[in-house]
Scaffold this active site. Structure first.
Site, PDB file in Angstrom:
ATOM      1  N   ARG A 102       1.046  -1.189  -0.336  1.00 29.89           N
ATOM      2  CA  ARG A 102       0.214   0.337  -0.123  1.00 29.89           C
ATOM      3  C   ARG A 102       0.392   1.466  -0.030  1.00 29.89           C
ATOM      4  NH1 ARG A 102      -3.127   1.428  -2.424  1.00 29.89           N
ATOM      5  NH2 ARG A 102      -4.004   0.068  -2.610  1.00 29.89           N
ATOM      6  N   LYS A 137       2.582  24.435  -1.630  1.00 29.26           N
ATOM      7  CA  LYS A 137       0.765  24.058  -1.674  1.00 29.26           C
ATOM      8  C   LYS A 137       1.322  22.376  -1.938  1.00 29.26           C
ATOM      9  CE  LYS A 137      -1.276  28.610  -3.431  1.00 29.26           C
ATOM     10  NZ  LYS A 137      -1.806  29.457  -4.541  1.00 29.26           N
ATOM     11  N   LYS A 169       5.714  37.894   0.246  1.00 27.92           N
ATOM     12  CA  LYS A 169       4.309  38.006  -0.505  1.00 27.92           C
ATOM     13  C   LYS A 169       3.835  39.146  -0.142  1.00 27.92           C
ATOM     14  CE  LYS A 169       3.197  34.104  -2.142  1.00 27.92           C
ATOM     15  NZ  LYS A 169       2.102  32.991  -2.374  1.00 27.92           N
ATOM     16  N   GLU A 202       6.963  39.404  -4.132  1.00 28.66           N
ATOM     17  CA  GLU A 202       6.055  39.747  -5.016  1.00 28.66           C
ATOM     18  C   GLU A 202       5.722  41.500  -5.273  1.00 28.66           C
ATOM     19  OE1 GLU A 202       0.993  38.756  -3.823  1.00 28.66           O
ATOM     20  OE2 GLU A 202       2.484  36.959  -2.801  1.00 28.66           O
ATOM     21  N   ASP A 224       2.162  38.940  -9.526  1.00 29.05           N
ATOM     22  CA  ASP A 224       0.481  37.878  -9.050  1.00 29.05           C
ATOM     23  C   ASP A 224      -0.440  38.480  -9.302  1.00 29.05           C
ATOM     24  OD1 ASP A 224      -0.324  36.273  -6.759  1.00 29.05           O
ATOM     25  OD2 ASP A 224      -0.883  38.398  -6.125  1.00 29.05           O
TER      26      ASP A 224
END
Length: 285
Positions: A102, A137, A169, A202, A224
């Site tokens: 698995r 992410k 950011k 950013e 962005d």
């Protein structure tokens, strides 16, 4: 060449933790049903078309669980595979094959799905200088394998974590009081702590791009959620002084148009958070 984050220690630690999570005190299904000393073979059956990833990891998982298992690799990471292909054959103690099955499949299915999407999207922008890049992410405790899969699929790994690159950011900029304050504070911190890290900032508008250019001393500018015309103008303003990264809501449908704006990199969180796993199974022979 493997990315620097793929150390033997990191991979071994992941395997040990994952096996402990899945098996705990024992795989009682296999221990109770399979006669002691029973041996056998199983094949890794590919049931989707795509790019295979996790082959090297699978071999290490099998060997970690039972060093006496024999693995015959029939494909390698990054190979194109099709429905009906066999990726490997594992031979040895039947209970060991079943107990490690698995984890092998969970890793290979997800990694292959990521590698397949990354490869497909990368192919779409080969006519441009842009390179496809991943983000943070990722699935907690599975980042190592997800970023490895992006690499296998032909993508570029962005920073691995918060410690190996500075990324200022929008929230960093806003909390710091502005772009200039954020950059200058960042550079002072790096100097005071004897850190040599690349800096990315950013930007959300051409005014912010202009301010970054004025302050300078950074390595990457993130563009962005800009429309195509604004992005092209930003690239023109930067004039190659810094590398450029397009980010924010970029999809398969918009990818080519973004790449043709002249950016160096395009980051897509969807490479790791929205992919469909490749269908792979392990079947006794």
């Amino acid at each position: 060449m493997k990315p620097s984050y793929l150390t033997e220690e990191a991979i071994s630690s992941f395997i040990a933790t994952a096996l402990a999570e899945d098996i705990g005190p024992g795989d009682y299904s296999s221990l109770s049903a399979i006669p002691k000393g029973k041996t056998g073979q199983a094949k890794l059956l590919i049931k989707d078309d795509g790019i295979i990833a996790g082959v090297e990891l699978a071999e290490q998982i099998f060997k970690t669980f039972d060093a006496d298992l024999q693995i015959d690799l029939l494909v390698k990471d990054g190979d194109k595979v099709a429905y009906g292909d066999v990726g490997l054959i594992v031979s040895g103690a039947s209970a060991s094959i079943l107990s490690s099955e698995r984890l092998v499949l969970n890793c290979m299915q997800r990694m292959s799905g990521i590698a397949t999407v990354t490869h497909s999207l990368t192919e779409k922008i080969l006519h441009t200088k842009a390179r496809l890049m991943d983000t943070r992410k990722t699935t907690p405790n599975f980042r190592l394998m997800e970023k490895w899969a992006v690499h296998i699929g032909g993508g570029v790994n962005h920073r691995f974590a918060l410690y190996d690159m500075i990324m200022l950011k929008d929230n960093h900029v806003d909390f710091a009081g502005g772009i200039r304050q954020a950059i200058e504070s960042c550079k002072s911190y790096l100097k005071a702590n004897n850190l040599n890290l690349k800096i990315e900032v950013e930007t959300r508008s051409l005014d912010e791009v202009a301010e970054v250019i004025e302050v300078g001393g950074i390595d990457f500018v993130m563009l962005d959620n800009m429309d195509y015309n604004t992005m092209r103008e930003a690239v023109k303003m930067i004039e190659g002084k810094f590398k450029t990264e397009a980010s924010g809501g970029i999809t398969e449908e918009t990818l080519v148009d973004v790449a043709e704006c002249g950016v160096d990199f395009i980051s897509m969180g969807a490479l790791t958070h929205s992919v469909k796993s490749l269908d792979i199974s392990l079947k006794a022979i």
